[in-house]
Design a protein around this motif. Structure first.
Motif, PDB file in Angstrom:
ATOM      1  N   CYS A 101       0.838  -1.207   0.000  1.00  0.00           N
ATOM      2  CA  CYS A 101       0.000   0.000   0.000  1.00  0.00           C
ATOM      3  C   CYS A 101       0.869   1.252   0.000  1.00  0.00           C
ATOM      4  O   CYS A 101       0.568   2.222  -0.694  1.00  0.00           O
ATOM      5  CB  CYS A 101      -0.949  -0.019   1.200  1.00  0.00           C
ATOM      6  SG  CYS A 101      -2.241  -1.269   1.027  1.00  0.00           S
ATOM      7  N   GLU A 128      -0.070   1.753   7.713  1.00  0.00           N
ATOM      8  CA  GLU A 128      -0.282   0.505   6.978  1.00  0.00           C
ATOM      9  C   GLU A 128      -0.036  -0.667   7.922  1.00  0.00           C
ATOM     10  O   GLU A 128       0.835  -0.576   8.792  1.00  0.00           O
ATOM     11  CB  GLU A 128       0.714   0.450   5.809  1.00  0.00           C
ATOM     12  CG  GLU A 128       0.605  -0.805   4.952  1.00  0.00           C
ATOM     13  CD  GLU A 128       1.826  -0.958   4.059  1.00  0.00           C
ATOM     14  OE1 GLU A 128       1.735  -0.657   2.872  1.00  0.00           O
ATOM     15  OE2 GLU A 128       2.880  -1.360   4.578  1.00  0.00           O
ATOM     16  N   GLY A 161      -5.121   0.669   3.687  1.00  0.00           N
ATOM     17  CA  GLY A 161      -5.168  -0.670   3.126  1.00  0.00           C
ATOM     18  C   GLY A 161      -5.886  -1.687   4.002  1.00  0.00           C
ATOM     19  O   GLY A 161      -6.160  -1.465   5.186  1.00  0.00           O
ATOM     20  N   PRO A 178      -3.911  -4.136  -2.880  1.00  0.00           N
ATOM     21  CA  PRO A 178      -3.523  -2.916  -2.169  1.00  0.00           C
ATOM     22  C   PRO A 178      -4.570  -1.826  -2.365  1.00  0.00           C
ATOM     23  O   PRO A 178      -5.562  -2.034  -3.065  1.00  0.00           O
ATOM     24  CB  PRO A 178      -2.218  -2.525  -2.869  1.00  0.00           C
ATOM     25  CG  PRO A 178      -2.423  -2.986  -4.289  1.00  0.00           C
ATOM     26  CD  PRO A 178      -3.245  -4.246  -4.196  1.00  0.00           C
TER      27      PRO A 178
END
Ligand code: SF4
Ligand code: SF4
Ligand code: SF4
Length: 245
Positions: free
Chosen positions: A16, A56, A82, A136
């Motif tokens: 991501c 993330e 993500g 992603p």
């Protein structure tokens, strides 16, 4: 003064964040609108005075919680970046098996060296203000969301099922071709990319906030399927939701 932004990760594939780097290459205007003070994948600076934090990855071990809480305490806005951060994602597949077995499988006779616990989304540990779904994330959706946030507008994350996008593409439904798909209960926004290429949706964008469960059951019944078939399909991205107590 430009808003100061930082990117962080825990246990993840970093796909991501790579998508963010990729998307910024064609949206240089965004780099003029914000000041990135920390982003391990892209810059070496480590500024700690950020207002917006993109995070993330899920939380996969107890010691991660303290770091996440520090990020939360600094940031005015914390965004889950993500599927892993938003819903647990692929990391949570391990939650489906006994943790000791998983550790031994991955680390062998060194298993005791590595602390781990059931993976969970950021929202299980701290308050999350917004999320950008997907595994992603979608590069254009990231840009749209950041621009909307900077303008103080409602974030343009769809909250209707994938089937809407799939129908607009005039795809033949996979259920009519003997396939399986989580589209009726999954949040739209990826352009129904998997069904468009004849692969059933596995729900990487998470469920819509008010899924029409009865409608999903009707679709299943019509095609000789059961709720257990849905659960089997959810294991890729939805294992946290399936196993949380
Ligand atoms: S959501 Fe997917 S691409 Fe993003 S960090 Fe998790 S596994 Fe990687
Ligand atoms: S293929 Fe999937 S997303 Fe498309 S209409 Fe059928 S159930 Fe919905
Ligand atoms: S169709 Fe489903 S699994 Fe595929 S990208 Fe979209 S939300 Fe994710």
């Amino acid at each position: 003064m430009k808003p100061k932004v930082a990117f962080f990760d825990f246990t993840s594939c970093e796909g991501c964040q790579l998508t963010v780097v990729d998307s910024l290459q064609t949206h240089l205007d965004l780099l003029d609108a914000v000041e990135i003070v920390q982003f391990r994948e892209a810059i070496s600076e480590r500024g700690e005075d950020y207002a917006i934090a993109f995070v993330e990855a899920p939380i996969s071990r107890e010691s991660d919680e303290e770091r996440l809480k520090k990020i939360r305490a600094q940031a005015s806005v914390l965004v889950a970046l993500g599927a892993c951060a938003h819903i647990g994602g692929v990391n949570a597949i391990k939650n489906l098996a006994p943790l000791d077995d998983v550790r031994k499988y991955v680390y062998g006779d060194k298993a005791q060296w590595y602390a781990t616990y059931a993976a969970r989304p950021l929202s299980a540990v701290v308050q999350v203000d917004a999320f950008i779904p997907g595994c992603p994330i979608d590069r254009e959706e990231f840009i749209r969301v950041v621009k909307a946030a900077l303008m103080g507008k409602k974030l343009p994350i769809p909250d209707y099922p994938m089937c809407v996008e799939c129908k607009l593409k005039e795809n033949v439904c996979l259920f009519h071709k003997g396939g399986f798909c989580l589209g009726p209960v999954t949040r739209a926004g990826c352009g129904a990319i998997c069904p468009t290429y004849s692969d059933g949706c596995e729900g990487c964008r998470g469920a819509v906030s008010n899924p029409n469960v009865n409608s999903m059951k009707d679709v299943l019944a019509e095609h000789g399927l059961t709720p257990d078939d849905v659960l089997a399909r959810m294991t890729m991205f939805g294992a946290y939701e399936m196993t949380k107590v």
